[in-house]
Design an enzyme around this catalytic site. Sequence first.
Site, PDB file in Angstrom:
ATOM      1  N   ASP A 211      -3.748   2.177  -4.946  1.00 42.98           N
ATOM      2  CA  ASP A 211      -2.374   2.083  -4.442  1.00 42.98           C
ATOM      3  C   ASP A 211      -1.797   0.687  -4.676  1.00 42.98           C
ATOM      4  OD1 ASP A 211      -4.421   1.466  -2.453  1.00 42.98           O
ATOM      5  OD2 ASP A 211      -2.822   1.208  -0.994  1.00 42.98           O
TER       6      ASP A 211
ATOM      7  N   HIS B 154       0.838  -1.189   0.000  1.00 44.91           N
ATOM      8  CA  HIS B 154       0.000   0.000   0.000  1.00 44.91           C
ATOM      9  C   HIS B 154       0.882   1.251   0.000  1.00 44.91           C
ATOM     10  CE1 HIS B 154      -3.312  -2.491   1.915  1.00 44.91           C
ATOM     11  NE2 HIS B 154      -2.254  -3.126   2.374  1.00 44.91           N
TER      12      HIS B 154
ATOM     13  N   GLU C 196       2.741  -0.911   4.489  1.00 46.28           N
ATOM     14  CA  GLU C 196       2.411   0.465   4.111  1.00 46.28           C
ATOM     15  C   GLU C 196       3.702   1.215   3.793  1.00 46.28           C
ATOM     16  OE1 GLU C 196      -0.339   2.190   3.680  1.00 46.28           O
ATOM     17  OE2 GLU C 196      -1.949   0.990   4.585  1.00 46.28           O
TER      18      GLU C 196
ATOM     19  N   HIS D 212      -2.598  -3.223  -3.300  1.00 43.45           N
ATOM     20  CA  HIS D 212      -3.971  -3.057  -2.846  1.00 43.45           C
ATOM     21  C   HIS D 212      -4.924  -2.940  -4.039  1.00 43.45           C
ATOM     22  CE1 HIS D 212      -6.534  -1.158   0.615  1.00 43.45           C
ATOM     23  NE2 HIS D 212      -6.966  -2.352   0.244  1.00 43.45           N
TER      24      HIS D 212
ATOM     25  N   THR E 203       0.595   5.233   1.830  1.00 39.19           N
ATOM     26  CA  THR E 203      -0.137   5.800   2.963  1.00 39.19           C
ATOM     27  C   THR E 203      -0.943   7.045   2.624  1.00 39.19           C
ATOM     28  OG1 THR E 203       1.747   7.178   3.619  1.00 39.19           O
ATOM     29  CG2 THR E 203       1.612   4.956   4.578  1.00 39.19           C
TER      30      THR E 203
END
Length: 259
Positions: free
Chosen positions: A161, A41, A104, A151, A43
Amino acid sequence: MKILHLLALTLLLGGCAGGLRIDDRYQSRDQNSRVEFIVLHYTSSDLPDSLATLTHGGVSAHYLLPADQPKIYRLVDEHRRAWHAGDSQWRGRTWLNASSIGIEIVNPGYQDTPDGRRWHAYPQAQIDRLIALLKDLRARHGVAPVNIVGHSDIAPQRKVDPGPLFPWRQLAAAGLIPWPSASAVQQRLQQLDGRVPEVAWFQHQLERAGYSVPQHGQLDQATRNVLAAFQMKYRPEHHDGQPDLHSAALLLALPLPAN
């Protein structure tokens, strides 16, 4: 003698209150890690906001990679579930929080400007740390390369993302994800002979690649979102979700496991 009886009673009661006696001397060979997927991912924020978001409830991830610090934050133990994937599906498995590690990456994501959407690149040092982390996780958990995903791969109807500037090709060069070779793509282009396949063909091939996609033969928005997610990964310079020859050749050339 009375003292010995009292001692025995004390030990018996202590055993009852203290819980079960577990013997770990014998281990089955038929076992593996519960971790089957690794999900990447960004953020959409800076490091302080990312740490606050990921540690104060509602959403979480196992690891957080800063952009400009030579460290990696572990926020959730790998043996515990983090809340990062949400409503998700990949290769027939759904709701992947329970079977995945979430990573992340601190990155602003994008801004919509009058000149179009502006995406933010990833510093090379950050990607180098990510690759090292992925190699370690894959070695320890046995995660298949096809199951290291973004993701946007597992939730293409609502997520974009890690975005089109994420360097998936570097992960492929490190042996972490499958990637179609240039020669295989050229061979598939020749086989297609200038004919763009039907929408139903694209839907079938995207499902074969792992995506959750409608199978009704219509180019609806849901299908375009899935195709755009695939294009962002393998052909990021042009990811409009429109079926074309190059996307078809990439789908055909993508090396995938037998099942």
